[in-house]
Design a protein around this motif. Structure first.
Motif, PDB file in Angstrom:
ATOM      1  N   ILE A   1      68.741  35.979  32.707  1.00 25.92           N
ATOM      2  CA  ILE A   1      68.178  36.583  33.921  1.00 25.92           C
ATOM      3  C   ILE A   1      69.344  37.000  34.805  1.00 25.92           C
ATOM      4  CG2 ILE A   1      66.800  36.204  36.000  1.00 25.92           C
ATOM      5  CD1 ILE A   1      65.203  34.123  34.422  1.00 25.92           C
TER       6      ILE A   1
ATOM      7  N   GLU B   1      70.876  38.956  38.298  1.00 29.26           N
ATOM      8  CA  GLU B   1      70.460  39.026  39.701  1.00 29.26           C
ATOM      9  C   GLU B   1      69.633  40.286  39.951  1.00 29.26           C
ATOM     10  OE1 GLU B   1      72.525  38.104  44.038  1.00 29.26           O
ATOM     11  OE2 GLU B   1      73.710  38.059  42.196  1.00 29.26           O
TER      12      GLU B   1
ATOM     13  N   ASP C   1      67.512  41.537  37.996  1.00 31.91           N
ATOM     14  CA  ASP C   1      66.192  41.437  37.372  1.00 31.91           C
ATOM     15  C   ASP C   1      65.112  40.992  38.350  1.00 31.91           C
ATOM     16  OD1 ASP C   1      67.081  42.272  34.890  1.00 31.91           O
ATOM     17  OD2 ASP C   1      67.582  40.250  34.224  1.00 31.91           O
ATOM     18  N   TYR C   2      65.521  40.382  39.467  1.00 29.24           N
ATOM     19  CA  TYR C   2      64.536  39.971  40.469  1.00 29.24           C
ATOM     20  C   TYR C   2      64.054  41.205  41.250  1.00 29.24           C
ATOM     21  CZ  TYR C   2      66.357  35.194  39.803  1.00 29.24           C
ATOM     22  OH  TYR C   2      66.740  33.991  39.280  1.00 29.24           O
ATOM     23  N   TYR C   3      62.738  41.281  41.474  1.00 32.65           N
ATOM     24  CA  TYR C   3      62.187  42.365  42.285  1.00 32.65           C
ATOM     25  C   TYR C   3      62.572  42.119  43.744  1.00 32.65           C
ATOM     26  CZ  TYR C   3      58.765  45.509  44.430  1.00 32.65           C
ATOM     27  OH  TYR C   3      58.162  46.491  45.173  1.00 32.65           O
ATOM     28  N   SER C   4      63.219  43.100  44.345  1.00 32.30           N
ATOM     29  CA  SER C   4      63.807  42.911  45.678  1.00 32.30           C
ATOM     30  C   SER C   4      62.774  42.670  46.770  1.00 32.30           C
ATOM     31  CB  SER C   4      64.669  44.124  46.042  1.00 32.30           C
ATOM     32  OG  SER C   4      63.877  45.308  46.065  1.00 32.30           O
TER      33      SER C   4
ATOM     34  N   LYS D   1      59.718  37.368  47.084  1.00 33.26           N
ATOM     35  CA  LYS D   1      60.492  36.130  47.093  1.00 33.26           C
ATOM     36  C   LYS D   1      60.331  35.426  45.750  1.00 33.26           C
ATOM     37  CE  LYS D   1      61.578  36.598  51.488  1.00 33.26           C
ATOM     38  NZ  LYS D   1      62.968  36.880  51.924  1.00 33.26           N
ATOM     39  N   PHE D   2      61.214  34.444  45.510  1.00 37.04           N
ATOM     40  CA  PHE D   2      61.139  33.650  44.286  1.00 37.04           C
ATOM     41  C   PHE D   2      61.052  32.183  44.665  1.00 37.04           C
ATOM     42  CE2 PHE D   2      63.542  31.273  40.916  1.00 37.04           C
ATOM     43  CZ  PHE D   2      62.555  31.341  39.950  1.00 37.04           C
TER      44      PHE D   2
ATOM     45  N   LYS E   1      67.794  33.831  44.814  1.00 37.59           N
ATOM     46  CA  LYS E   1      67.785  34.587  43.554  1.00 37.59           C
ATOM     47  C   LYS E   1      69.193  34.639  42.964  1.00 37.59           C
ATOM     48  CE  LYS E   1      64.113  37.617  45.306  1.00 37.59           C
ATOM     49  NZ  LYS E   1      63.783  39.002  45.715  1.00 37.59           N
TER      50      LYS E   1
ATOM     51  N   GLY F   1      56.880  35.184  42.569  1.00 34.35           N
ATOM     52  CA  GLY F   1      58.058  36.013  42.368  1.00 34.35           C
ATOM     53  C   GLY F   1      57.859  36.951  41.189  1.00 34.35           C
ATOM     54  N   THR F   2      58.740  37.935  41.071  1.00 35.74           N
ATOM     55  CA  THR F   2      58.672  38.900  39.975  1.00 35.74           C
ATOM     56  C   THR F   2      60.056  39.056  39.355  1.00 35.74           C
ATOM     57  OG1 THR F   2      56.901  40.110  41.107  1.00 35.74           O
ATOM     58  CG2 THR F   2      58.039  41.238  39.301  1.00 35.74           C
ATOM     59  N   ILE F   3      60.146  38.812  38.062  1.00 36.11           N
ATOM     60  CA  ILE F   3      61.402  38.940  37.320  1.00 36.11           C
ATOM     61  C   ILE F   3      61.170  39.882  36.152  1.00 36.11           C
ATOM     62  CG2 ILE F   3      63.155  37.726  35.953  1.00 36.11           C
ATOM     63  CD1 ILE F   3      62.560  35.229  37.576  1.00 36.11           C
TER      64      ILE F   3
END
Length: 375
Positions: free
Chosen positions: A94, A96, A98-101, A104-105, A146, A175-177
Protein backbone atom coordinates in the motif's frame (compact mmCIF):
# COMPACT_ATOMS: atom_id res chain seq x y z
CA UNK A 1 24.20 -56.68 -28.42
CA UNK A 2 23.75 -53.70 -30.75
CA UNK A 3 20.22 -53.06 -29.47
CA UNK A 4 21.39 -53.30 -25.88
CA UNK A 5 24.17 -50.78 -26.50
CA UNK A 6 21.74 -48.39 -28.15
CA UNK A 7 19.32 -48.56 -25.22
CA UNK A 8 22.08 -48.05 -22.67
CA UNK A 9 23.73 -45.16 -24.48
CA UNK A 10 20.43 -43.29 -24.83
CA UNK A 11 19.23 -43.63 -21.24
CA UNK A 12 20.74 -40.29 -20.17
CA UNK A 13 19.18 -38.47 -23.10
CA UNK A 14 15.75 -39.95 -22.28
CA UNK A 15 16.14 -39.05 -18.61
CA UNK A 16 17.11 -35.47 -19.42
CA UNK A 17 14.27 -35.17 -21.93
CA UNK A 18 11.72 -36.29 -19.31
CA UNK A 19 13.10 -33.80 -16.80
CA UNK A 20 13.00 -31.06 -19.43
CA UNK A 21 9.34 -31.80 -20.26
CA UNK A 22 8.29 -31.87 -16.58
CA UNK A 23 10.17 -28.63 -15.82
CA UNK A 24 8.62 -26.95 -18.87
CA UNK A 25 5.10 -28.00 -17.85
CA UNK A 26 5.53 -26.82 -14.26
CA UNK A 27 7.11 -23.57 -15.40
CA UNK A 28 4.26 -22.98 -17.84
CA UNK A 29 1.53 -23.61 -15.25
CA UNK A 30 3.22 -21.52 -12.55
CA UNK A 31 4.00 -18.75 -15.05
CA UNK A 32 0.40 -18.67 -16.29
CA UNK A 33 -0.94 -18.51 -12.75
CA UNK A 34 1.45 -15.73 -11.77
CA UNK A 35 0.49 -13.81 -14.91
CA UNK A 36 -3.27 -13.94 -14.28
CA UNK A 37 -3.08 -13.48 -10.51
CA UNK A 38 -4.13 -10.00 -9.41
CA UNK A 39 -1.70 -8.24 -7.13
CA UNK A 40 -3.70 -6.21 -4.64
CA UNK A 41 -3.49 -5.18 -1.01
CA UNK A 42 -5.75 -6.65 1.65
CA UNK A 43 -6.30 -4.69 4.88
CA UNK A 44 -7.39 -6.77 7.87
CA UNK A 45 -8.54 -5.39 11.23
CA UNK A 46 -7.98 -8.13 13.77
CA UNK A 47 -9.26 -7.69 17.36
CA UNK A 48 -6.57 -9.51 19.28
CA UNK A 49 -8.10 -8.88 22.72
CA UNK A 50 -11.31 -7.59 24.24
CA UNK A 51 -10.56 -7.45 27.94
CA UNK A 52 -12.31 -5.91 30.92
CA UNK A 53 -9.96 -3.81 33.07
CA UNK A 54 -11.46 -5.45 36.17
CA UNK A 55 -14.56 -7.42 37.09
CA UNK A 56 -16.68 -7.61 40.26
CA UNK A 57 -18.37 -10.94 40.83
CA UNK A 58 -20.28 -9.96 43.98
CA UNK A 59 -22.79 -7.14 44.56
CA UNK A 60 -21.13 -4.83 47.08
CA UNK A 61 -23.61 -2.05 47.89
CA UNK A 62 -21.15 0.53 49.14
CA UNK A 63 -18.54 -0.03 46.42
CA UNK A 64 -18.07 2.71 43.87
CA UNK A 65 -16.17 2.42 40.59
CA UNK A 66 -15.15 5.86 39.36
CA UNK A 67 -13.45 6.85 36.15
CA UNK A 68 -12.84 10.57 35.87
CA UNK A 69 -15.69 11.20 38.35
CA UNK A 70 -18.05 8.93 36.37
CA UNK A 71 -19.60 6.22 38.57
CA UNK A 72 -19.37 3.18 36.29
CA UNK A 73 -21.04 0.85 38.80
CA UNK A 74 -24.15 2.96 39.16
CA UNK A 75 -24.39 3.43 35.40
CA UNK A 76 -23.88 -0.31 34.87
CA UNK A 77 -20.83 0.24 32.70
CA UNK A 78 -17.34 -1.24 32.50
CA UNK A 79 -13.86 -0.38 31.21
CA UNK A 80 -12.75 -2.54 28.28
CA UNK A 81 -9.37 -2.55 26.54
CA UNK A 82 -9.41 -3.42 22.84
CA UNK A 83 -6.17 -4.44 21.15
CA UNK A 84 -6.49 -4.23 17.38
CA UNK A 85 -3.89 -5.37 14.86
CA UNK A 86 -4.14 -3.75 11.42
CA UNK A 87 -2.29 -5.69 8.70
CA UNK A 88 -1.73 -5.70 4.96
CA UNK A 89 -2.10 -9.40 4.13
CA UNK A 90 -2.44 -8.86 0.39
CA UNK A 91 0.00 -9.48 -2.45
CA UNK A 92 0.80 -5.78 -3.07
CA UNK A 93 2.20 -2.93 -1.02
CA UNK A 94 0.00 0.00 0.00
CA UNK A 95 1.57 3.26 -1.15
CA UNK A 96 0.73 6.63 0.32
CA UNK A 97 -0.84 7.63 -3.01
CA UNK A 98 -3.21 4.61 -2.81
CA UNK A 99 -5.29 6.29 -0.11
CA UNK A 100 -8.23 8.34 -1.43
CA UNK A 101 -7.42 11.92 -0.44
CA UNK A 102 -11.02 12.92 0.33
CA UNK A 103 -11.66 10.20 2.91
CA UNK A 104 -10.15 9.49 6.31
CA UNK A 105 -8.65 6.13 7.29
CA UNK A 106 -9.39 4.38 10.56
CA UNK A 107 -12.31 2.76 12.38
CA UNK A 108 -15.35 3.57 14.50
CA UNK A 109 -15.88 2.13 17.97
CA UNK A 110 -19.39 0.68 18.32
CA UNK A 111 -21.36 -0.13 21.50
CA UNK A 112 -19.14 2.06 23.65
CA UNK A 113 -17.28 5.31 24.09
CA UNK A 114 -13.56 6.00 23.69
CA UNK A 115 -12.31 6.75 27.21
CA UNK A 116 -8.96 8.24 26.21
CA UNK A 117 -6.92 8.77 23.10
CA UNK A 118 -5.82 5.42 21.52
CA UNK A 119 -2.11 4.62 21.26
CA UNK A 120 0.13 2.63 18.90
CA UNK A 121 1.72 -0.12 21.01
CA UNK A 122 3.54 -2.15 18.37
CA UNK A 123 4.51 -2.24 14.68
CA UNK A 124 6.25 -4.72 12.40
CA UNK A 125 8.89 -2.19 11.32
CA UNK A 126 10.59 0.89 12.71
CA UNK A 127 9.17 3.22 10.06
CA UNK A 128 5.57 2.56 11.13
CA UNK A 129 6.47 2.73 14.81
CA UNK A 130 8.21 6.10 14.41
CA UNK A 131 5.79 7.83 12.03
CA UNK A 132 2.30 6.50 12.73
CA UNK A 133 -0.04 8.83 14.66
CA UNK A 134 -3.58 8.18 15.86
CA UNK A 135 -6.37 10.31 17.35
CA UNK A 136 -10.06 10.07 18.20
CA UNK A 137 -13.05 12.42 18.24
CA UNK A 138 -16.24 12.79 20.26
CA UNK A 139 -18.12 10.50 17.85
CA UNK A 140 -15.85 7.55 18.78
CA UNK A 141 -14.07 7.66 15.44
CA UNK A 142 -10.37 6.73 15.53
CA UNK A 143 -8.28 8.29 12.76
CA UNK A 144 -5.01 6.72 11.62
CA UNK A 145 -2.36 8.62 9.66
CA UNK A 146 -2.15 7.47 6.04
CA UNK A 147 1.25 5.82 5.69
CA UNK A 148 2.67 3.22 3.27
CA UNK A 149 2.10 -0.33 4.52
CA UNK A 150 4.11 -3.00 2.72
CA UNK A 151 2.71 -6.49 2.24
CA UNK A 152 2.83 -8.64 5.39
CA UNK A 153 3.46 -5.53 7.53
CA UNK A 154 1.24 -4.48 10.44
CA UNK A 155 0.77 -2.28 13.50
CA UNK A 156 -1.22 -2.66 16.72
CA UNK A 157 -3.53 -0.13 18.43
CA UNK A 158 -4.79 -0.09 22.05
CA UNK A 159 -8.18 1.51 22.76
CA UNK A 160 -9.59 2.06 26.26
CA UNK A 161 -13.39 2.18 26.10
CA UNK A 162 -16.40 2.57 28.40
CA UNK A 163 -19.05 0.00 27.58
CA UNK A 164 -22.42 -0.99 29.05
CA UNK A 165 -22.30 -4.22 31.02
CA UNK A 166 -24.57 -5.97 28.54
CA UNK A 167 -22.67 -4.80 25.46
CA UNK A 168 -19.56 -5.99 23.61
CA UNK A 169 -17.55 -3.34 21.77
CA UNK A 170 -17.04 -3.80 18.03
CA UNK A 171 -15.38 -1.78 15.30
CA UNK A 172 -16.28 -0.60 11.80
CA UNK A 173 -13.36 0.34 9.54
CA UNK A 174 -13.62 3.30 7.18
CA UNK A 175 -11.52 4.73 4.37
CA UNK A 176 -10.76 4.01 0.71
CA UNK A 177 -7.56 2.36 -0.53
CA UNK A 178 -6.92 1.63 -4.19
CA UNK A 179 -7.17 -2.07 -5.00
CA UNK A 180 -9.28 -3.04 -1.96
CA UNK A 181 -12.70 -2.19 -3.48
CA UNK A 182 -13.39 -0.18 -0.34
CA UNK A 183 -13.64 -3.36 1.73
CA UNK A 184 -11.75 -4.20 4.91
CA UNK A 185 -11.86 -7.57 6.64
CA UNK A 186 -12.62 -7.76 10.37
CA UNK A 187 -11.37 -10.72 12.39
CA UNK A 188 -12.12 -11.44 16.05
CA UNK A 189 -9.26 -13.73 16.90
CA UNK A 190 -8.96 -12.37 20.49
CA UNK A 191 -5.75 -14.29 21.13
CA UNK A 192 -4.77 -16.29 18.05
CA UNK A 193 -2.57 -15.01 15.27
CA UNK A 194 -4.27 -13.28 12.37
CA UNK A 195 -2.36 -15.41 9.90
CA UNK A 196 -4.04 -18.52 11.32
CA UNK A 197 -7.48 -17.03 10.67
CA UNK A 198 -6.58 -15.83 7.22
CA UNK A 199 -5.07 -18.86 5.61
CA UNK A 200 -4.34 -18.64 1.93
CA UNK A 201 -6.80 -20.11 -0.58
CA UNK A 202 -6.01 -23.70 -1.48
CA UNK A 203 -5.13 -22.72 -5.05
CA UNK A 204 -2.41 -20.37 -3.75
CA UNK A 205 -0.98 -23.14 -1.59
CA UNK A 206 -1.01 -25.59 -4.53
CA UNK A 207 0.83 -23.17 -6.79
CA UNK A 208 3.30 -22.26 -4.08
CA UNK A 209 4.30 -25.90 -3.74
CA UNK A 210 4.38 -26.26 -7.51
CA UNK A 211 6.86 -23.40 -7.47
CA UNK A 212 8.97 -25.25 -4.91
CA UNK A 213 8.75 -28.39 -7.07
CA UNK A 214 9.82 -26.37 -10.10
CA UNK A 215 12.91 -25.10 -8.28
CA UNK A 216 13.69 -28.63 -7.10
CA UNK A 217 13.45 -29.95 -10.67
CA UNK A 218 15.78 -27.19 -11.86
CA UNK A 219 18.32 -28.21 -9.19
CA UNK A 220 17.99 -31.89 -10.15
CA UNK A 221 18.41 -31.10 -13.85
CA UNK A 222 21.51 -29.00 -13.20
CA UNK A 223 22.91 -31.80 -11.04
CA UNK A 224 22.24 -34.48 -13.71
CA UNK A 225 23.83 -32.37 -16.43
CA UNK A 226 26.82 -31.55 -14.23
CA UNK A 227 27.20 -35.20 -13.32
CA UNK A 228 27.07 -36.26 -16.95
CA UNK A 229 30.16 -34.15 -17.56
CA UNK A 230 31.92 -35.52 -14.49
CA UNK A 231 30.71 -39.10 -14.56
CA UNK A 232 34.06 -40.61 -13.69
CA UNK A 233 33.99 -38.86 -10.32
CA UNK A 234 31.01 -41.05 -9.38
CA UNK A 235 32.45 -44.39 -10.42
CA UNK A 236 33.42 -46.32 -7.31
CA UNK A 237 36.52 -48.47 -7.14
CA UNK A 238 34.34 -51.60 -7.05
CA UNK A 239 32.60 -50.46 -10.22
CA UNK A 240 35.96 -49.72 -11.85
CA UNK A 241 36.97 -53.34 -11.24
CA UNK A 242 33.92 -54.48 -13.22
CA UNK A 243 34.52 -51.87 -15.93
CA UNK A 244 38.18 -52.87 -16.23
CA UNK A 245 37.11 -56.48 -16.69
CA UNK A 246 34.84 -55.39 -19.56
CA UNK A 247 37.62 -53.26 -21.04
CA UNK A 248 40.08 -56.15 -21.02
CA UNK A 249 37.57 -58.62 -22.48
CA UNK A 250 36.88 -56.26 -25.40
CA UNK A 251 33.58 -58.03 -26.30
CA UNK A 252 32.07 -54.85 -27.76
CA UNK A 253 35.09 -54.04 -29.94
CA UNK A 254 36.57 -55.67 -33.01
CA UNK A 255 40.09 -54.31 -32.57
CA UNK A 256 42.94 -55.71 -30.50
CA UNK A 257 42.18 -56.52 -26.87
CA UNK A 258 43.90 -54.60 -24.08
CA UNK A 259 45.45 -57.76 -22.63
CA UNK A 260 47.02 -58.53 -26.02
CA UNK A 261 49.45 -55.62 -25.62
CA UNK A 262 53.01 -56.94 -25.56
CA UNK A 263 54.20 -55.32 -22.32
CA UNK A 264 52.06 -56.83 -19.56
CA UNK A 265 53.75 -54.62 -16.96
CA UNK A 266 52.46 -51.49 -18.71
CA UNK A 267 48.95 -53.00 -18.81
CA UNK A 268 49.17 -53.70 -15.07
CA UNK A 269 50.52 -50.22 -14.22
CA UNK A 270 47.87 -48.44 -16.26
CA UNK A 271 45.15 -50.69 -14.84
CA UNK A 272 46.37 -50.03 -11.30
CA UNK A 273 46.31 -46.26 -11.86
CA UNK A 274 42.77 -46.51 -13.24
CA UNK A 275 41.55 -48.62 -10.33
CA UNK A 276 43.10 -46.31 -7.75
CA UNK A 277 42.40 -42.89 -9.26
CA UNK A 278 39.82 -43.23 -12.03
CA UNK A 279 39.62 -42.35 -15.70
CA UNK A 280 40.20 -38.60 -15.26
CA UNK A 281 43.65 -39.33 -13.86
CA UNK A 282 44.53 -41.61 -16.81
CA UNK A 283 43.27 -39.01 -19.28
CA UNK A 284 45.42 -36.37 -17.60
CA UNK A 285 48.48 -38.61 -17.95
CA UNK A 286 47.65 -39.24 -21.61
CA UNK A 287 46.81 -35.65 -22.62
CA UNK A 288 49.14 -33.66 -20.39
CA UNK A 289 52.05 -35.69 -19.05
CA UNK A 290 52.92 -37.79 -22.12
CA UNK A 291 52.50 -34.87 -24.53
CA UNK A 292 54.47 -32.34 -22.52
CA UNK A 293 58.04 -32.43 -23.87
CA UNK A 294 59.18 -29.72 -21.48
CA UNK A 295 58.08 -31.72 -18.47
CA UNK A 296 59.51 -35.00 -19.79
CA UNK A 297 62.87 -33.31 -20.51
CA UNK A 298 62.91 -31.94 -16.97
CA UNK A 299 61.99 -35.32 -15.61
CA UNK A 300 64.80 -37.05 -17.50
CA UNK A 301 67.23 -34.45 -16.15
CA UNK A 302 65.85 -34.73 -12.65
CA UNK A 303 66.51 -38.46 -12.67
CA UNK A 304 70.17 -37.70 -13.14
CA UNK A 305 70.19 -34.95 -10.54
CA UNK A 306 67.80 -36.71 -8.09
CA UNK A 307 65.61 -33.60 -8.06
CA UNK A 308 62.50 -33.77 -5.91
CA UNK A 309 59.61 -35.01 -8.07
CA UNK A 310 57.10 -32.91 -6.04
CA UNK A 311 58.94 -29.73 -6.96
CA UNK A 312 58.93 -30.76 -10.62
CA UNK A 313 55.16 -31.30 -10.59
CA UNK A 314 54.65 -28.01 -8.74
CA UNK A 315 56.85 -25.98 -11.09
CA UNK A 316 55.25 -27.42 -14.23
CA UNK A 317 51.49 -27.45 -13.36
CA UNK A 318 51.30 -25.79 -9.91
CA UNK A 319 49.60 -29.05 -8.93
CA UNK A 320 46.34 -27.88 -10.52
CA UNK A 321 45.17 -31.49 -10.52
CA UNK A 322 45.43 -31.58 -6.70
CA UNK A 323 47.48 -34.74 -6.86
CA UNK A 324 47.92 -36.69 -3.65
CA UNK A 325 51.32 -37.93 -2.57
CA UNK A 326 50.36 -41.47 -3.58
CA UNK A 327 49.24 -40.30 -7.03
CA UNK A 328 52.57 -38.55 -7.55
CA UNK A 329 54.35 -41.70 -6.46
CA UNK A 330 52.31 -43.84 -8.90
CA UNK A 331 53.03 -41.46 -11.80
CA UNK A 332 56.72 -41.43 -10.94
CA UNK A 333 56.80 -45.24 -10.84
CA UNK A 334 54.95 -45.43 -14.19
CA UNK A 335 57.27 -42.93 -15.91
CA UNK A 336 60.37 -44.58 -14.48
CA UNK A 337 59.30 -47.91 -15.94
CA UNK A 338 58.61 -46.33 -19.34
CA UNK A 339 62.02 -44.65 -19.38
CA UNK A 340 63.90 -47.76 -18.21
CA UNK A 341 62.31 -49.83 -20.98
CA UNK A 342 62.92 -47.20 -23.67
CA UNK A 343 59.22 -46.56 -24.22
CA UNK A 344 60.10 -42.93 -23.55
CA UNK A 345 63.54 -41.79 -24.58
CA UNK A 346 65.41 -38.68 -25.62
CA UNK A 347 67.37 -38.15 -28.81
CA UNK A 348 69.11 -34.85 -29.40
CA UNK A 349 66.83 -33.01 -26.98
CA UNK A 350 63.77 -34.50 -28.67
CA UNK A 351 61.39 -36.71 -26.69
CA UNK A 352 60.49 -39.90 -28.52
CA UNK A 353 57.58 -42.08 -27.32
CA UNK A 354 56.77 -45.51 -28.71
CA UNK A 355 53.77 -45.11 -31.06
CA UNK A 356 52.30 -48.50 -30.18
CA UNK A 357 52.33 -47.47 -26.52
CA UNK A 358 50.55 -44.17 -27.29
CA UNK A 359 47.96 -46.05 -29.34
CA UNK A 360 47.47 -48.48 -26.47
CA UNK A 361 46.92 -45.69 -23.89
CA UNK A 362 44.47 -43.92 -26.19
CA UNK A 363 42.61 -47.18 -26.79
CA UNK A 364 42.54 -47.89 -23.05
CA UNK A 365 41.06 -44.44 -22.28
CA UNK A 366 38.43 -44.71 -25.02
CA UNK A 367 37.25 -48.12 -23.86
CA UNK A 368 37.10 -47.07 -20.21
CA UNK A 369 35.08 -44.00 -21.21
CA UNK A 370 32.71 -46.15 -23.30
CA UNK A 371 31.96 -48.58 -20.46
CA UNK A 372 31.71 -45.85 -17.85
CA UNK A 373 29.16 -44.09 -20.03
CA UNK A 374 27.09 -47.27 -20.11
CA UNK A 375 27.48 -47.92 -16.39
Amino acid sequence: MELNKTLKSSKKEIYLAIIGIVVSLIAGVVGYYMAIQDKEPKVVFDILSNTEVFSINQNVSKLKVLYENQNLKDEEKKLVILTIKISNLGSANIRESDYYSESKFGFTLNNGDVAENPVIIDASNKFLLDHLTIRSDSLNKIFIKKLPIDRKQSFTVKVLSIVSNDQTPTITPFGTISGTNGEFEIVNSFSSLVEDKNSQPWIDIVFRYLGYLFLLMIVIMVFVVWRSFNEQSYISQTARHRILKEVKSGDDFDDEKIDDFDDKKIVDLLSENYLNWGLKHIQWINHSVLKDEVFLNKYLDSNKMSEDFDLLIESNWNNKENLTEQQKEDIKHFLSYLIENKVIRRKKERILIDLMFLSFVRNFCNKCYYYEDLY
